[in-house]
Design a protein around this motif. Structure first.
Motif, PDB file in Angstrom:
ATOM      1  N   ALA A  37      16.347   8.631   2.048  1.00 33.03           N
ATOM      2  CA  ALA A  37      16.603   9.284   0.760  1.00 33.03           C
ATOM      3  C   ALA A  37      15.441  10.231   0.521  1.00 33.03           C
ATOM      4  N   GLY A  38      15.574  11.452   1.042  1.00 31.94           N
ATOM      5  CA  GLY A  38      14.493  12.432   0.948  1.00 31.94           C
ATOM      6  C   GLY A  38      13.709  12.492   2.252  1.00 31.94           C
ATOM      7  N   THR A  39      14.146  13.377   3.162  1.00 37.17           N
ATOM      8  CA  THR A  39      13.429  13.485   4.442  1.00 37.17           C
ATOM      9  C   THR A  39      12.160  14.312   4.262  1.00 37.17           C
ATOM     10  N   VAL A  40      11.184  14.066   5.130  1.00 33.96           N
ATOM     11  CA  VAL A  40       9.904  14.769   4.969  1.00 33.96           C
ATOM     12  C   VAL A  40       9.984  16.258   5.285  1.00 33.96           C
ATOM     13  N   ASN A  41      10.884  16.650   6.163  1.00 27.97           N
ATOM     14  CA  ASN A  41      10.939  18.081   6.492  1.00 27.97           C
ATOM     15  C   ASN A  41      11.616  18.919   5.424  1.00 27.97           C
ATOM     16  N   VAL A  69      16.911   1.516   3.570  1.00 27.60           N
ATOM     17  CA  VAL A  69      16.730   2.883   3.081  1.00 27.60           C
ATOM     18  C   VAL A  69      15.240   3.196   2.985  1.00 27.60           C
ATOM     19  N   ASP A  70      14.847   4.301   3.638  1.00 28.98           N
ATOM     20  CA  ASP A  70      13.509   4.856   3.452  1.00 28.98           C
ATOM     21  C   ASP A  70      13.618   5.842   2.298  1.00 28.98           C
ATOM     22  N   GLY A  71      13.157   5.388   1.138  1.00 28.33           N
ATOM     23  CA  GLY A  71      13.229   6.245  -0.060  1.00 28.33           C
ATOM     24  C   GLY A  71      11.847   6.616  -0.541  1.00 28.33           C
ATOM     25  N   ALA A  72      10.925   6.800   0.389  1.00 34.76           N
ATOM     26  CA  ALA A  72       9.497   6.965   0.065  1.00 34.76           C
ATOM     27  C   ALA A  72       9.282   7.775  -1.211  1.00 34.76           C
ATOM     28  N   PHE A  73       9.764   9.029  -1.206  1.00 31.34           N
ATOM     29  CA  PHE A  73       9.632   9.786  -2.450  1.00 31.34           C
ATOM     30  C   PHE A  73      10.966   9.955  -3.159  1.00 31.34           C
ATOM     31  N   GLY A  74      12.065  10.066  -2.364  1.00 28.29           N
ATOM     32  CA  GLY A  74      13.358  10.408  -2.948  1.00 28.29           C
ATOM     33  C   GLY A  74      13.990   9.309  -3.792  1.00 28.29           C
ATOM     34  N   PHE A 121       9.857   2.255  -0.813  1.00 25.51           N
ATOM     35  CA  PHE A 121       9.542   3.496  -1.542  1.00 25.51           C
ATOM     36  C   PHE A 121       8.124   3.435  -2.101  1.00 25.51           C
ATOM     37  N   ASP A 122       7.684   4.605  -2.586  1.00 28.26           N
ATOM     38  CA  ASP A 122       6.318   4.743  -3.093  1.00 28.26           C
ATOM     39  C   ASP A 122       6.282   4.994  -4.594  1.00 28.26           C
ATOM     40  N   PHE A 123       5.300   4.412  -5.236  1.00 28.41           N
ATOM     41  CA  PHE A 123       4.974   4.803  -6.612  1.00 28.41           C
ATOM     42  C   PHE A 123       3.990   5.976  -6.611  1.00 28.41           C
ATOM     43  N   HIS A 124       3.255   6.134  -5.490  1.00 29.33           N
ATOM     44  CA  HIS A 124       2.191   7.145  -5.483  1.00 29.33           C
ATOM     45  C   HIS A 124       2.675   8.554  -5.119  1.00 29.33           C
ATOM     46  N   LYS A 125       3.976   8.728  -4.925  1.00 31.27           N
ATOM     47  CA  LYS A 125       4.463  10.083  -4.653  1.00 31.27           C
ATOM     48  C   LYS A 125       5.112  10.648  -5.918  1.00 31.27           C
ATOM     49  N   TRP A 126       6.453  10.663  -5.970  1.00 24.65           N
ATOM     50  CA  TRP A 126       7.108  11.353  -7.098  1.00 24.65           C
ATOM     51  C   TRP A 126       6.954  10.597  -8.426  1.00 24.65           C
ATOM     52  N   ALA A 150      14.082  11.489  10.407  1.00 26.82           N
ATOM     53  CA  ALA A 150      13.429  10.357   9.741  1.00 26.82           C
ATOM     54  C   ALA A 150      11.918  10.376   9.928  1.00 26.82           C
ATOM     55  N   HIS A 151      11.228   9.708   9.038  1.00 20.97           N
ATOM     56  CA  HIS A 151       9.762   9.630   9.071  1.00 20.97           C
ATOM     57  C   HIS A 151       9.294   8.747  10.240  1.00 20.97           C
ATOM     58  N   ALA A 152       8.137   9.096  10.774  1.00 19.13           N
ATOM     59  CA  ALA A 152       7.587   8.386  11.939  1.00 19.13           C
ATOM     60  C   ALA A 152       7.261   6.917  11.658  1.00 19.13           C
ATOM     61  N   CYS A 153       7.116   6.544  10.376  1.00 21.06           N
ATOM     62  CA  CYS A 153       6.741   5.146  10.086  1.00 21.06           C
ATOM     63  C   CYS A 153       7.852   4.184  10.503  1.00 21.06           C
ATOM     64  N   ASN A 154       9.080   4.675  10.628  1.00 20.80           N
ATOM     65  CA  ASN A 154      10.185   3.788  11.026  1.00 20.80           C
ATOM     66  C   ASN A 154      10.068   3.396  12.498  1.00 20.80           C
ATOM     67  N   SER A 213       0.819  -1.221   0.000  1.00 21.36           N
ATOM     68  CA  SER A 213       0.000   0.000   0.000  1.00 21.36           C
ATOM     69  C   SER A 213       0.848   1.264   0.000  1.00 21.36           C
ATOM     70  N   GLY A 214       2.020   1.199   0.630  1.00 25.15           N
ATOM     71  CA  GLY A 214       2.847   2.402   0.703  1.00 25.15           C
ATOM     72  C   GLY A 214       4.110   2.115   1.481  1.00 25.15           C
ATOM     73  N   THR A 215       4.888   3.172   1.710  1.00 26.61           N
ATOM     74  CA  THR A 215       6.172   2.994   2.377  1.00 26.61           C
ATOM     75  C   THR A 215       6.015   2.516   3.821  1.00 26.61           C
ATOM     76  N   SER A 216       4.922   2.885   4.481  1.00 23.36           N
ATOM     77  CA  SER A 216       4.745   2.422   5.859  1.00 23.36           C
ATOM     78  C   SER A 216       4.712   0.898   5.909  1.00 23.36           C
ATOM     79  N   MET A 217       3.934   0.295   5.014  1.00 24.22           N
ATOM     80  CA  MET A 217       3.846  -1.168   4.978  1.00 24.22           C
ATOM     81  C   MET A 217       5.161  -1.769   4.487  1.00 24.22           C
TER      82      MET A 217
END
Ligand SMILES: *Cc1c(COP(=O)(O)O)cnc(C)c1O
Length: 491
Positions: free
Chosen positions: A246-250, A273-278, A302-307, A191-195, A151-155
């Motif tokens: 790879a790409g922090t949220v802030n 590596v959390d590369g959600a969008f980066g 990483f996500d397909f639904h972001k960048w 880092a993102h809270a999902c970690n 579903s996304g980077t969290s999962m």
């Protein structure tokens, strides 16, 4: 008495339409509405919250008898204008992708197949496998790696870190539980809270994920990481996982991934590596060099639904060692490798690589998206967004009443409006008020965040619809709204 063997007999309980021609018209009508919505994306307000009238309309009891198609479709249509706004070119909040009209096509096809992609031998399984091959090639992972659409980077993070945990503890913990071993991990303060949430869910506890300070560019400080690892070891903890972002949220910063990979190799730590969008930047000539080292990760989320602009929701977990990945999730004993013929073939099944048995055909829209647009075009869009962020940063730097509070590395620019004579606390309230007004007036939707203890306007551009003129429009609106916001706050 009914003759149930009569070929013309209709079941009283089927959910198929009575008249397929009418259904075809109905489906076409909804496709038209959906296309109209996407065509007009830039003309609407950015955010139109659900009006009270429609909230009330939702609050009726579920009737025993169904309301029928036309009432239901009208209700669906009434919702279309009231999304979060991320299909709009001036949606700049958080990190959202903008989606594409083309995705409607794949999603309709997927719905018609109603596939359950947990396992068995059918098209969805083979499409997802090929998609995994493409992802593996994009990130230069070995043949022996494995992947799963989620579903996304969290999962994806949860799956990756459970694999890391089990690999670290030797897999018996899948039965015994974590017991008294004190596995700990490290990630940056940005880092993102999902970690931390994943550490919580997998039973290590969010406190076992140490937060490493960052340097002036908001990247993880490697020297600090090393000394935290040493001090944990001396206190009897077992350092085992390092999470680079790879790409922090802030601020959109990319941690020094190659340095982290070196350290993890030297110290035998799992490198996630959390590369959600980066991570998508691997397709961009501009960002790819900055991501060097990502190909050495033990796991990548990483996500397909972001960048990458695939419509929600779609993420991916890629794991270097498919055996470890499978051992962490499979309940199938090694001696039972599955049959080679019939519907139960096509082993191993996705269910052996993640927590879900039933799962939809998410892979179709992702596979179709990559096939239709290709790596080059998707990468060029990322580069284009980076140029827009440069342009925004430049205009801010030249503006007397705007001040930038962080460097720009990827898709994010953090800045604030300022006026002489106002305290930092006043500026925090003022900037928050500016953001809320921009959202409420439907002009643009940035969000805010805290940088070095100060509230900043945060603009993220991961949007293929954004034009340079949208950035001008945002800055004009800030100039216009700021005095009104200050007046409303008695400043
Ligand atoms: C968005 C994001 C996540 C969470 O991803 P989801 O797809 O929303 O689950 C994790 N890390 C970073 C850096 C993100 O930007």
């Amino acid at each position: 008495m009914q003759d149930y063997h009569d070929a013309t007999h209709r079941s009283p309980v089927t959910l198929d339409p009575e008249n397929w021609d009418e259904f075809r018209d109905r489906a076409h009508a909804m496709v038209d509405k959906a296309v109209d919505k996407m065509m007009a994306a830039q003309e609407e307000r950015v955010w139109s919250p659900l009006p009270e009238r429609l909230k009330t309309a939702l609050q009726h009891d579920l009737a025993n008898a169904g309301s029928g198609a036309s009432v239901t479709d009208e209700a669906i249509e009434s919702l279309l204008p009231h999304g979060v706004g991320n299909t709009h070119p001036r949606f700049f909040g958080w990190v959202h992708g903008a989606g594409t009209p083309a995705n409607l096509v794949a999603d309709i096809a997927a719905a018609s197949m109603n596939a359950n992609a947990g396992g068995r031998d059918h098209a969805a399984i083979h499409v997802e496998r090929q998609l995994s091959n493409w992802v593996r090639e994009i990130f230069r992972f070995p043949q022996s790696s494995s992947g799963l659409v989620v579903s996304g980077t969290s999962m994806a993070t949860l799956i990756a870190l459970k694999t890391a945990r089990d690999a670290g503890l030797g897999f018996e913990n899948r039965v015994r539980g974590v017991d008294e071993r004190k596995l700990v991990g490290y990630t940056s303060a940005e880092a993102h809270a999902c970690n931390a949430r994943a550490f919580d869910i997998i039973g290590l506890g969010s406190g076992a994920l140490r937060r490493v300070p960052c340097d002036a560019d908001f990247r993880m400080d490697i020297a600090a990481l090393k000394s935290m690892i040493e001090s944990d070891r001396s206190e009897g903890f077992e350092p085992s996982i390092v999470i680079g972002t790879a790409g922090t949220v802030n601020t959109g910063a990319i941690d020094p991934l190659a340095d982290l990979a070196d350290l993890c190799t030297q110290q035998d730590l799992w490198f996630h590596v959390d590369g959600a969008f980066g991570a998508a930047g691997i397709l961009s000539e501009r960002l790819a060099p900055r991501l060097a080292g990502i190909e050495r990760a033990d796991s990548l989320a990483f996500d397909f639904h972001k960048w990458l602009q695939v419509n929600y929701d779609a993420g991916f977990v890629l794991i270097r060692n498919a055996d470890l990945h499978r051992q962490a999730f499979s309940d199938r004993p090694d001696y039972l490798s599955g049959v080679e013929r019939g519907l139960a073939a096509a082993n191993p099944w996705p269910v052996e690589f993640g927590p879900e048995l039933s799962r939809g055909f998410r892979a179709l829209k992702v596979w179709a998206h990559l096939m239709e647009f290709g790596k080059e075009r998707l990468g060029a869009l990322i580069t284009y967004n980076c140029e827009q962020v440069d342009y925004l940063a430049n205009r801010i730097d030249q503006h007397v009443s705007l001040e930038r509070l962080a460097p720009t590395e990827t898709s994010i620019c953090c800045f604030r409006y300022r006026r002489d004579g106002l305290s930092d606390d006043d500026l925090d309230s003022l900037n928050q008020e500016i953001v809320i007004r921009l959202q409420e007036e439907g002009i643009a939707a940035p969000s805010w965040t805290m940088i070095k203890g100060r509230l900043v306007i945060r603009v993220n551009i991961t949007n293929h619809r954004t034009r340079f003129s949208d950035i001008d429009r945002l800055l004009d609106a800030i100039e216009e709204i700021a005095p009104e916001a200050a007046a409303a706050l008695d400043m």
